[in-house]
Write a protein that holds these residues in place. Structure first.
Motif, mmCIF file in Angstrom:
data_model
loop_
_atom_site.group_PDB
_atom_site.id
_atom_site.type_symbol
_atom_site.label_atom_id
_atom_site.label_comp_id
_atom_site.label_asym_id
_atom_site.label_seq_id
_atom_site.Cartn_x
_atom_site.Cartn_y
_atom_site.Cartn_z
ATOM 1 N N ILE A 27 35.087 77.255 99.357
ATOM 2 C CA ILE A 27 35.818 78.055 98.375
ATOM 3 C C ILE A 27 35.549 79.524 98.709
ATOM 4 O O ILE A 27 34.489 80.053 98.421
ATOM 5 C CB ILE A 27 35.360 77.750 96.923
ATOM 6 N N ASP A 28 36.512 80.176 99.342
ATOM 7 C CA ASP A 28 36.317 81.552 99.782
ATOM 8 C C ASP A 28 36.785 82.581 98.761
ATOM 9 O O ASP A 28 36.361 83.728 98.806
ATOM 10 C CB ASP A 28 37.032 81.776 101.119
ATOM 11 N N ALA A 29 37.653 82.168 97.845
ATOM 12 C CA ALA A 29 38.115 83.082 96.796
ATOM 13 C C ALA A 29 38.629 82.278 95.609
ATOM 14 O O ALA A 29 39.223 81.214 95.776
ATOM 15 C CB ALA A 29 39.224 83.991 97.320
ATOM 16 N N VAL A 30 38.364 82.811 94.419
ATOM 17 C CA VAL A 30 38.891 82.244 93.171
ATOM 18 C C VAL A 30 39.446 83.417 92.374
ATOM 19 O O VAL A 30 38.712 84.335 92.010
ATOM 20 C CB VAL A 30 37.796 81.530 92.344
ATOM 21 N N LEU A 31 40.747 83.379 92.128
ATOM 22 C CA LEU A 31 41.392 84.449 91.378
ATOM 23 C C LEU A 31 42.135 83.829 90.206
ATOM 24 O O LEU A 31 42.968 82.942 90.401
ATOM 25 C CB LEU A 31 42.363 85.224 92.274
ATOM 26 N N ASP A 35 48.097 86.898 83.498
ATOM 27 C CA ASP A 35 49.488 87.267 83.242
ATOM 28 C C ASP A 35 50.456 86.144 83.619
ATOM 29 O O ASP A 35 51.411 85.861 82.892
ATOM 30 C CB ASP A 35 49.869 88.536 83.994
ATOM 31 N N THR A 36 50.205 85.498 84.755
ATOM 32 C CA THR A 36 51.105 84.437 85.217
ATOM 33 C C THR A 36 50.584 83.034 84.918
ATOM 34 O O THR A 36 51.261 82.058 85.211
ATOM 35 C CB THR A 36 51.345 84.541 86.739
ATOM 36 N N LYS A 37 49.376 82.965 84.338
ATOM 37 C CA LYS A 37 48.725 81.686 84.019
ATOM 38 C C LYS A 37 48.578 80.811 85.272
ATOM 39 O O LYS A 37 48.935 79.644 85.275
ATOM 40 C CB LYS A 37 49.464 80.951 82.905
ATOM 41 N N ASN A 38 48.043 81.437 86.327
ATOM 42 C CA ASN A 38 47.768 80.738 87.578
ATOM 43 C C ASN A 38 46.308 80.927 87.960
ATOM 44 O O ASN A 38 45.738 82.002 87.739
ATOM 45 C CB ASN A 38 48.628 81.303 88.722
ATOM 46 N N VAL A 39 45.754 79.886 88.564
ATOM 47 C CA VAL A 39 44.440 79.965 89.201
ATOM 48 C C VAL A 39 44.692 79.786 90.690
ATOM 49 O O VAL A 39 45.274 78.788 91.107
ATOM 50 C CB VAL A 39 43.484 78.859 88.688
ATOM 51 N N ARG A 97 40.517 77.239 82.083
ATOM 52 C CA ARG A 97 41.891 77.735 81.994
ATOM 53 C C ARG A 97 42.889 76.631 82.350
ATOM 54 O O ARG A 97 43.930 76.492 81.724
ATOM 55 C CB ARG A 97 42.102 78.926 82.937
ATOM 56 N N LEU A 98 42.560 75.855 83.378
ATOM 57 C CA LEU A 98 43.457 74.789 83.830
ATOM 58 C C LEU A 98 43.593 73.685 82.796
ATOM 59 O O LEU A 98 44.695 73.225 82.490
ATOM 60 C CB LEU A 98 42.953 74.197 85.149
ATOM 61 N N LEU A 99 42.476 73.228 82.242
ATOM 62 C CA LEU A 99 42.484 72.069 81.357
ATOM 63 C C LEU A 99 42.804 72.401 79.902
ATOM 64 O O LEU A 99 43.387 71.586 79.199
ATOM 65 C CB LEU A 99 41.144 71.334 81.432
ATOM 66 N N LYS A 100 42.437 73.598 79.465
ATOM 67 C CA LYS A 100 42.614 73.914 78.048
ATOM 68 C C LYS A 100 43.760 74.882 77.769
ATOM 69 O O LYS A 100 44.332 74.873 76.689
ATOM 70 C CB LYS A 100 41.317 74.493 77.484
ATOM 71 N N ASP A 101 44.082 75.726 78.748
ATOM 72 C CA ASP A 101 45.067 76.774 78.503
ATOM 73 C C ASP A 101 46.375 76.581 79.259
ATOM 74 O O ASP A 101 47.238 77.460 79.233
ATOM 75 C CB ASP A 101 44.474 78.146 78.847
ATOM 76 N N GLY A 102 46.504 75.470 79.963
ATOM 77 C CA GLY A 102 47.761 75.160 80.642
ATOM 78 C C GLY A 102 48.060 75.977 81.891
ATOM 79 O O GLY A 102 49.228 76.121 82.267
ATOM 80 N N TYR A 103 47.037 76.509 82.522
ATOM 81 C CA TYR A 103 47.252 77.257 83.764
ATOM 82 C C TYR A 103 47.595 76.301 84.897
ATOM 83 O O TYR A 103 47.290 75.118 84.836
ATOM 84 C CB TYR A 103 45.995 78.044 84.152
ATOM 85 N N ARG A 104 48.243 76.848 85.937
ATOM 86 C CA ARG A 104 48.587 76.075 87.148
ATOM 87 C C ARG A 104 47.563 76.379 88.229
ATOM 88 O O ARG A 104 47.143 77.518 88.375
ATOM 89 C CB ARG A 104 49.951 76.482 87.670
ATOM 90 N N GLN A 128 48.220 67.015 94.280
ATOM 91 C CA GLN A 128 49.050 66.812 93.094
ATOM 92 C C GLN A 128 48.439 65.743 92.196
ATOM 93 O O GLN A 128 48.886 64.614 92.151
ATOM 94 C CB GLN A 128 50.466 66.419 93.504
ATOM 95 N N VAL A 129 47.405 66.146 91.461
ATOM 96 C CA VAL A 129 46.744 65.219 90.546
ATOM 97 C C VAL A 129 47.557 65.086 89.267
ATOM 98 O O VAL A 129 48.335 65.970 88.916
ATOM 99 C CB VAL A 129 45.295 65.670 90.238
ATOM 100 N N GLN A 130 47.345 64.002 88.583
ATOM 101 C CA GLN A 130 48.141 63.711 87.391
ATOM 102 C C GLN A 130 47.779 64.577 86.191
ATOM 103 O O GLN A 130 48.631 64.868 85.368
ATOM 104 C CB GLN A 130 47.970 62.238 87.004
ATOM 105 N N THR A 131 46.524 65.002 86.090
ATOM 106 C CA THR A 131 46.076 65.643 84.858
ATOM 107 C C THR A 131 46.264 67.155 84.810
ATOM 108 O O THR A 131 46.055 67.753 83.766
ATOM 109 C CB THR A 131 44.590 65.317 84.601
ATOM 110 N N LEU A 132 46.648 67.776 85.915
ATOM 111 C CA LEU A 132 46.924 69.207 85.867
ATOM 112 C C LEU A 132 47.938 69.581 86.937
ATOM 113 O O LEU A 132 47.998 68.955 87.986
ATOM 114 C CB LEU A 132 45.645 70.043 86.015
ATOM 115 N N PRO A 133 48.738 70.607 86.651
ATOM 116 C CA PRO A 133 49.738 71.017 87.648
ATOM 117 C C PRO A 133 49.060 71.765 88.797
ATOM 118 O O PRO A 133 48.396 72.774 88.577
ATOM 119 C CB PRO A 133 50.674 71.938 86.865
ATOM 120 N N ALA A 134 49.203 71.231 89.994
ATOM 121 C CA ALA A 134 48.546 71.834 91.154
ATOM 122 C C ALA A 134 49.447 71.745 92.379
ATOM 123 O O ALA A 134 50.194 70.781 92.541
ATOM 124 C CB ALA A 134 47.226 71.115 91.434
ATOM 125 N N THR A 135 49.349 72.762 93.222
ATOM 126 C CA THR A 135 50.056 72.758 94.491
ATOM 127 C C THR A 135 49.093 73.213 95.578
ATOM 128 O O THR A 135 48.124 73.923 95.309
ATOM 129 C CB THR A 135 51.277 73.703 94.485
#
Length: 171
Positions: A27-31, A35-39, A97-104, A128-135
């Motif tokens: 994991i080299d960066a986590v941002l 504003d866009t609700k993205n991780v 943020r992903l699990l509670k706030d609906g971030y992607r 593409q896991v079932q429990t959260l939107p991921a790409t």
């Protein structure tokens, strides 16, 4: 520079997203972009010879599995065991943020090497896991050069040629 060129226009935000150090598990960066609700999570692989080395299945698929690790309680608990405190804290915040706030979740595997189309497809499917939107997006050496070219031409301040100093008057 990839974060600055591809993910955020804010140089400070890009610098603060970098993790570095040992026990980062790729994991080299986590941002987190509120504003866009993205991780955004980035793993970078630098290869000295552009486009010569194929990325291994273990590296690409292992990174894709980060989506599953963030989605599942037991898996995340096991994942944190040998993870640096800094990376764990960032991932824990991202996970909330992903699990509670609906971030992607947007994963970027960035390499100056190559990745086969079949491996990229497999990794995208795993992310593409079932429990959260991921790409997952693989940015290979050709796209890295393209992004760098755009960044240098259109975004970054001009770089003065070292030869220009030869003609400059002494001050």
């Amino acid at each position: 520079w990839f974060l600055r060129a591809y993910i955020t226009a804010d140089e400070m935000e890009a610098a603060e997203a970098l993790t570095g150090g040992s026990n980062d598990k790729g994991i080299d960066a986590v941002l987190i972009d509120d504003d866009t609700k993205n991780v955004f999570i980035v793993q970078g692989k630098y290869r000295e010879n552009l486009g010569k080395k194929n990325e291994t299945r273990n590296d690409v698929v292992g990174f894709a599995e980060v989506a599953y690790l963030l989605a599942e309680d037991e898996e995340f608990a096991a994942f944190k065991e040998s993870l640096s405190t800094e990376v764990y804290e960032r991932l824990a915040k991202a996970r909330r943020r992903l699990l509670k706030d609906g971030y992607r979740l947007r994963l970027f595997f960035v390499t100056t090497g190559k990745c086969s189309a079949a491996l990229e497809k497999e990794a995208r499917h795993i992310a593409q896991v079932q429990t959260l939107p991921a790409t997952l997006e693989v940015v290979d050496w050709q796209r890295v050069l393209s992004v760098l070219d755009y960044y240098l031409r259109d975004v970054a301040p001009p770089v003065r040629s070292p030869l220009a100093f030869l003609d400059a008057p002494d001050v």
